[in-house]
Structures are given as structure tokens and as C-alpha cells.
Design an enzyme around this catalytic site. Structure first.
Site, PDB file in Angstrom:
ATOM      1  N   GLU A 195       0.761  -0.818  -0.150  1.00 56.77           N
ATOM      2  CA  GLU A 195       0.026  -0.450   0.081  1.00 56.77           C
ATOM      3  C   GLU A 195       0.893   1.238   0.332  1.00 56.77           C
ATOM      4  O   GLU A 195       1.463   1.394   0.716  1.00 56.77           O
ATOM      5  CB  GLU A 195      -0.905  -0.183   1.432  1.00 56.77           C
ATOM      6  N   SER A 196       0.641   2.067  -1.132  1.00 53.84           N
ATOM      7  CA  SER A 196       1.899   3.531  -1.148  1.00 53.84           C
ATOM      8  C   SER A 196       1.450   4.008  -0.508  1.00 53.84           C
ATOM      9  O   SER A 196       2.446   5.071   0.110  1.00 53.84           O
ATOM     10  CB  SER A 196       1.649   3.552  -2.122  1.00 53.84           C
ATOM     11  N   CYS A 224       4.825  -1.886  -8.338  1.00 52.70           N
ATOM     12  CA  CYS A 224       4.094  -0.883  -7.866  1.00 52.70           C
ATOM     13  C   CYS A 224       3.767  -0.078  -7.161  1.00 52.70           C
ATOM     14  O   CYS A 224       3.857   1.075  -7.075  1.00 52.70           O
ATOM     15  CB  CYS A 224       3.653  -2.557  -8.103  1.00 52.70           C
ATOM     16  N   ARG A 245      -3.633   5.441  -9.487  1.00 55.15           N
ATOM     17  CA  ARG A 245      -3.711   4.217  -8.156  1.00 55.15           C
ATOM     18  C   ARG A 245      -4.929   3.460  -8.886  1.00 55.15           C
ATOM     19  O   ARG A 245      -5.967   3.957  -9.712  1.00 55.15           O
ATOM     20  CB  ARG A 245      -3.521   5.106  -6.968  1.00 55.15           C
ATOM     21  N   ILE A 288      -1.460  -5.890 -10.128  1.00 51.24           N
ATOM     22  CA  ILE A 288      -2.342  -6.254  -8.998  1.00 51.24           C
ATOM     23  C   ILE A 288      -2.643  -5.139  -8.418  1.00 51.24           C
ATOM     24  O   ILE A 288      -2.421  -4.202  -7.145  1.00 51.24           O
ATOM     25  CB  ILE A 288      -1.820  -7.251  -7.925  1.00 51.24           C
ATOM     26  N   HIS A 337       4.740  -7.303 -10.987  1.00 46.50           N
ATOM     27  CA  HIS A 337       5.664  -7.297  -9.866  1.00 46.50           C
ATOM     28  C   HIS A 337       6.514  -8.359 -11.036  1.00 46.50           C
ATOM     29  O   HIS A 337       6.102  -9.340 -10.359  1.00 46.50           O
ATOM     30  CB  HIS A 337       4.638  -8.366  -9.053  1.00 46.50           C
ATOM     31  N   GLU A 364       9.497  -9.198  -9.456  1.00 45.55           N
ATOM     32  CA  GLU A 364       9.025 -10.066  -8.241  1.00 45.55           C
ATOM     33  C   GLU A 364       8.548 -11.591  -7.786  1.00 45.55           C
ATOM     34  O   GLU A 364       8.971 -12.821  -7.144  1.00 45.55           O
ATOM     35  CB  GLU A 364       9.280  -9.394  -6.646  1.00 45.55           C
TER      36      GLU A 364
HETATM   37  N1  GLN Z   1      -2.736   0.071  -5.433  1.00 49.98           N
HETATM   38  C1  GLN Z   1      -1.511   0.146  -4.550  1.00 49.98           C
HETATM   39  C2  GLN Z   1      -1.006   1.215  -3.982  1.00 49.98           C
HETATM   40  O1  GLN Z   1      -1.567   2.173  -5.615  1.00 49.98           O
HETATM   41  C3  GLN Z   1      -0.562  -0.396  -5.275  1.00 49.98           C
HETATM   42  C4  GLN Z   1      -0.902  -2.176  -5.810  1.00 49.98           C
HETATM   43  C5  GLN Z   1       0.793  -3.484  -5.155  1.00 49.98           C
HETATM   44  O2  GLN Z   1       1.848  -3.206  -4.652  1.00 49.98           O
HETATM   45  N2  GLN Z   1      -0.089  -4.389  -5.897  1.00 49.98           N
HETATM   46  O3  GLN Z   1      -0.734   1.517  -3.288  1.00 49.98           O
END
Ligand code: GLN
Length: 192
Positions: free
Chosen positions: A54-55, A82, A108, A134, A170, A172
Site C-alpha cells: 500500500e503506497s 507497483c 493508482r 495486482i 510485479h 518479484e
Molecule cells: N494499489 C496499490 C497502491 O497504489 C498498489 C498495489 C500493489 O502494490 N500491488 O498503493
């Protein structure tokens, strides 16, 4: 010996830790991987990776710990995936703390609800790559200093700016080390 840090505040940290170790093994580079929770650990790092998650949460914790300011002040190369990509941006469609290291605007959760998570083969460096998305962001706008590395569905999904790299997907989670190797090579100035 060089050190690659994995920011360990929130998100899929251990996946980045494992794949970075794998990338270093394959490259035969004498470097270690370190999970970074505080500024002291960050100061040991030659590069840092910011995971998905979660950013908003990661950004607030980076602000609180002082890690964010230190990354910027010490000009540490960053790879962001992400949520990590969101944090590298100068601007997003939310009010949130950002590093602002890449001249780009990010939207986002941008692929819409139905497509909250999906996998698609994308192209990067002229090769196919498994793109795992994701609740992924995409990049709406980039400045002149930014190189576009990948586009999917007319949306920018990976960029490079100086030694920083950002991907909406991702790597990773794939077991494919190519993007990590690319970042390590750029960040440490070493051969693959
Ligand atoms: N939606 C998340 C964000 O903006 C990112 C999702 C993720 O890192 N998989 O923080």
C-alpha cells in the site's frame, strides 16, 4: 562488498529479498541483500528496492522514519514495483507522501475493478515477460528525463530515469530475475 536493500516497512518484501539474492547469484556479483527498516540500515545500501503493497502506508512510514528523505538526499538508486512505482512518482491522483524521484504522474488502481488483478505477457527490453498486475497503477505522463521501457494497452507500465526503475507489475512474483538484474547492473555499475 555492495549491498542491495529491500525496504521492509510493508508489502511483499520477502519475495523481493529472495529474487534479488537469486539475481546476484546468477550474476556472480559480490553483494548482499539487506532488509531495511531504519535509516541506519539504509546507509549501508548502494541501492534500494521498494516492493508492492500500500503506497499510502509505505509512504507515511518512510516519512516517519526519515528513510524517504535519506533516499533522496543520498541519491540512492531505487527500483519500485507497483506501490513502489507510485512512491517514485512526482504526482498521483491521491494526497500522499511521495519520493518524487521520477518525473512522472501515476494513476493508482488504474486498470479498473474488473481487472483488479490479472496476468499478461508484456514486452520489455525487446523480450516477452510475465506481467503480474495486482491493483496496479499506470503512468499517465512522463517528463523528458524519463525513458519508457514498456507499454501495455496503450498505458505506460515501466520506466527508467537515471538509475531509478519503476514497474507497474510485479517481477518479484515471477521467478524471472531479468528486471532485477538490469537494475542491479545499472545501480552498481557492474557487468552481468
Ligand atoms: N494499489 C496499490 C497502491 O497504489 C498498489 C498495489 C500493489 O502494490 N500491488 O498503493
Amino acid at each position: 562488498m555492495a549491498t542491495i536493500g529491500i525496504l521492509n516497512l510493508q508489502g511483499d518484501v520477502s519475495e523481493h529479498f529472495e529474487i534479488t539474492k537469486q539475481a546476484l547469484d546468477e550474476m556472480n556479483v559480490n553483494a548482499k541483500v539487506l532488509k531495511v527498516k531504519n535509516p541506519e540500515y539504509l546507509l549501508k545500501c548502494d541501492a534500494i528496492i521498494i516492493s508492492g503493497g500500500e503506497s499510502t502506508v509505505i509512504g507515511k512510514l518512510m516519512e516517519k522514519t526519515g528513510i524517504g528523505k535519506l533516499i533522496v538526499d543520498k541519491k540512492i538508486p531505487v527500483m519500485g514495483t507497483c506501490a513502489g512505482m507510485v512512491l517514485l512518482a512526482k504526482k498521483t491522483d491521491y494526497e500522499q507522501p511521495l519520493l518524487g524521484l521520477i518525473d512522472m504522474e501515476v494513476k493508482r488502481n488504474a486498470f479498473g475493478r474488473q481487472k483488479a488483478s490479472f496476468e499478461k505477457i508484456i514486452e520489455i527490453f525487446g523480450h516477452k515477460f510475465e506481467g503480474i498486475f495486482i491493483r496496479a497503477p499506470y503512468i499517465e505522463k512522463v517528463g523528458k528525463s524519463v525513458d519508457i521501457l514498456s507499454i501495455y494497452n496503450e498505458k505506460i507500465i515501466a520506466v527508467k530515469s537515471g538509475k531509478h526503475i519503476a514497474t507497474a507489475f510485479h517481477p518479484e512474483l515471477t521467478g524471472d530475475t531479468r528486471i532485477h538484474k538490469y537494475f542491479i547492473k545499472e545501480a552498481l555499475n557492474c557487468a552481468e
